[in-house]
Design a protein around this motif. Structure first.
Motif, PDB file in Angstrom:
ATOM      1  N   ALA A 314     -27.213  12.116   6.053  1.00 25.54           N
ATOM      2  CA  ALA A 314     -25.944  12.410   5.384  1.00 25.54           C
ATOM      3  C   ALA A 314     -24.772  11.762   6.102  1.00 25.54           C
ATOM      4  O   ALA A 314     -23.730  11.486   5.487  1.00 25.54           O
ATOM      5  N   ALA A 315     -24.941  11.506   7.408  1.00 25.54           N
ATOM      6  CA  ALA A 315     -23.884  10.863   8.195  1.00 25.54           C
ATOM      7  C   ALA A 315     -23.973   9.343   8.149  1.00 25.54           C
ATOM      8  O   ALA A 315     -23.195   8.662   8.832  1.00 25.54           O
ATOM      9  N   GLY A 316     -24.917   8.811   7.365  1.00 22.47           N
ATOM     10  CA  GLY A 316     -25.000   7.370   7.210  1.00 22.47           C
ATOM     11  C   GLY A 316     -26.202   6.708   7.832  1.00 22.47           C
ATOM     12  O   GLY A 316     -26.337   5.479   7.767  1.00 22.47           O
ATOM     13  N   ALA A 317     -27.098   7.482   8.455  1.00 25.44           N
ATOM     14  CA  ALA A 317     -28.293   6.908   9.065  1.00 25.44           C
ATOM     15  C   ALA A 317     -29.306   6.523   7.990  1.00 25.44           C
ATOM     16  O   ALA A 317     -29.132   6.828   6.803  1.00 25.44           O
ATOM     17  N   ARG A 318     -30.379   5.865   8.411  1.00 21.66           N
ATOM     18  CA  ARG A 318     -31.444   5.509   7.474  1.00 21.66           C
ATOM     19  C   ARG A 318     -32.799   5.637   8.170  1.00 21.66           C
ATOM     20  O   ARG A 318     -32.893   5.586   9.404  1.00 21.66           O
ATOM     21  N   LEU A 319     -33.841   5.793   7.354  1.00 25.76           N
ATOM     22  CA  LEU A 319     -35.201   5.882   7.867  1.00 25.76           C
ATOM     23  C   LEU A 319     -35.809   4.492   7.992  1.00 25.76           C
ATOM     24  O   LEU A 319     -35.471   3.571   7.236  1.00 25.76           O
TER      25      LEU A 319
END
Length: 582
Positions: A314-319
């Protein structure tokens, strides 16, 4: 250390907040505390240790001084080539370089400044020992046993081991202990060792609910907890979750804690480090990444919900992505305990690779080299799940007596409860066993006949069982056979347990850079946000090249994250890496 079990911290600001008190989170908190930071360690459950506490605690770190304690050829440069050949394009080589460059320093730093300590096993091979650059010993570090009594009132905070991995109501044993217990009547040295264990456990049970002699993962977790307890700049908040990450001025500047309906905001000066164990119990992500894997088959700790990863996303990270596997696997067997819970038993060491054992599918035929690593074994099951799940680990009476079978102890006694509840299946003949298992009897008989021929010849032309150093280490050379992994399946009655693939840890996680900083969609770091352990995309990329390849990188990237957050540069990547596609 201040321990909060039923309330939120009074403080409203910390330098570093670590989310998750498994192996990687404990390490991150300890490294940050050693560096002088004011640390808050937040754990969702009521105990610490995560899956590390349930594991063997093996820590894979090449190039440490411990490698010189055992015969071997471990170097950082050899390890670099080994990872290039086995992992290759499944992970960025900059991440592997950071692991190898910082690993020896991480181990040396924590051992010099805490009670955490390891030793190198005399023989503990890399799992892909046929690949150039592998070693037979030196990289896999074993935590030293620990006296849990030193923890005092903190002892109950260590997550207990899997009960089926203990004996006599909570006595922990490692491989050395098991060998001595099995030889108690044949060796004076084993008799003395076993007697000391039994006397110590008897005394423990007079004042403790389980044994206080801790080994394997429990020992490692207890050493972390003992070391943190001596540091006044650490607060441990149990039964607490992080409910929100607050991004202010471009960086993660605060978190909201939640406990029992109460909420509390904490400002964070330096870093939030996510180490909550990964996605394995996240209902949606599990269904997407591990289709067909029943959550009841997972032997991991219950706190691995992926909730912290959701906050990061939700804070802009990615998997991350991988072509290999989203999780690490092992064959497991299931049994309902008297209290109604399900025992999930990973078949790591004691049975499937030993002489007199064979694994078959519904047709009664083999589909895997039974002596391969547990991860490859699990992948083979998932490759044709309708046919191979469950699979059936079959042995004869001699093998059962010698090695046990899953939760059934060696010795061949006390079988009645296992037979009564269906965990263990017995047949006076292979036809009867196949009938009870509802598998093809002709296929099973043909498979056993072939295995008996392989045992006599010492070769497995079907799957190459016993053809590598790792596989032979998993066998039993004491029988004197031509192949330590092969033996006849001939003595009735015959037995079997059902196997399913269990996920033992997450490989897919948040994408980070080589400083453990969580990256956003633009490939830039999210200031103030770090990840390590199974919350971080595995540096192994879903490949399982050796024992302890989750705990070792978890430790090293915890060290990197703490140093970076506190302003200390990580070690330069000195090994030369070559891109090799495995």
């Amino acid at each position: 250390m201040k321990v909060l079990t039923d309330r939120l911290p009074d403080d409203t600001a910390f330098d570093v907040v670590v989310v998750g008190a498994g192996g990687a989170g404990l390490a991150a908190a300890l490294f940050a505390a050693i560096g002088g930071a004011k640390v808050l360690l937040v754990e969702h459950t009521a105990v610490v240790g995560g899956t590390t506490a349930l594991s063997a605690g093996t820590t894979w770190v090449p190039g440490t001084t411990h490698a010189t304690e055992v015969p071997g050829n471990d170097t950082v440069e050899r390890a670099a080539g080994y990872l290039d050949r086995t992992v290759g394009r499944q992970s960025p080589k900059a991440m592997r370089a950071a692991l190898l460059a910082n690993g020896p320093a991480a181990v040396a730093h924590i051992e010099a400044n805490s009670s955490v300590a390891w030793r190198a096993c005399a023989k503990h091979p890399d799992y892909l020992s046929e690949v150039e650059g592998s070693t037979l010993a030196g990289r896999a570090l074993e935590p030293l046993p620990f006296d849990g009594r030193l923890l005092g009132e903190l002892f109950p905070l260590v997550r207990p081991p899997i009960p089926e991995f203990t004996v006599l109501g909570g006595m922990m044993v490692d491989r050395t202990d098991i060998n001595h217990l099995l030889s108690i009547t044949r060796s004076w040295q084993s008799f003395r060792h076993a007697t000391r264990l039994l006397l110590r456990h008897g005394l423990d049970r007079l004042s403790h609910p389980r044994g206080t002699r801790l080994v394997m993962g429990n020992a490692l977790v207890a050493r972390f907890l003992h070391s943190l307890s001596a540091r006044p700049n650490v607060t441990l908040a149990l039964s607490t979750s992080v409910d929100a990450l607050h991004r202010e001025g471009g960086r993660i500047a605060a978190v909201t804690l939640a406990q029992g309906g109460r909420r509390h905001r904490v400002d964070v000066a330096r870093a939030v480090v996510l180490a909550s164990g990964g996605f394995n119990r996240h209902p949606q992500r599990r269904a997407e990444l591990l289709p067909g894997a029943d959550p009841a088959w997972c032997p991991g700790a219950p706190g691995h919900t992926g909730a912290a990863q959701d906050l990061a996303l939700a804070a802009g990270a990615r998997l991350g992505t991988t072509d290999a596997a989203h999780a690490f696997w092992a064959p497991v067997s299931l049994r309902q305990r008297p209290d109604g819970t399900t025992a999930v038993f990973p078949h790591f060491v004691m049975d499937r690779a030993k002489p007199g054992m064979v694994t078959v599918d519904r047709t009664g035929r083999r589909f895997v080299n039974e002596s391969t690593s547990y991860h490859r074994f699990g992948l083979a099951m998932r490759a044709d799940a309708p046919q191979r799940v469950p699979a059936f680990l079959v042995c004869d009476a001699d093998a059962l007596r010698r090695y046990g079978l899953g939760m059934v102890r060696p010795g061949g006694k006390g079988l009645a409860p296992f037979l009564a509840d269906g965990y263990l299946t017995e047949g006076r003949s292979l036809d009867e066993l196949a009938g009870k298992l509802r598998i093809d009897p002709e296929g099973l008989k043909a498979t056993v006949a072939a295995m008996n021929g392989h045992a006599a010849a010492g070769l497995d032309p079907e799957f190459g069982r016993g053809s590598t150093d790792y596989e032979r280490h998993m066998g039993d050379a004491s029988l004197g056979g031509a192949n330590p992994n092969l033996g006849p399946i001939a003595t009735a009655p015959f037995y079997a347990v059902r196997l399913v693939p269990g996920d033992i840890g997450a490989a897919t996680g948040l994408v980070t850079d080589d400083r453990a900083r969580v990256l956003g969609d633009d490939d830039g770091p999210i200031p103030g946000l770090y990840a390590c352990g199974n919350d971080m995309q595995s540096v192994m990329g879903g490949v399982y090249p050796g024992p302890g390849i989750t705990i070792g990188p978890g430790l090293v990237f915890a060290y990197i994250a703490a140093r970076d957050a506190l302003g200390a540069a990580p070690a330069p990547a000195s090994p030369t890496f070559h891109e090799v596609t495995p």
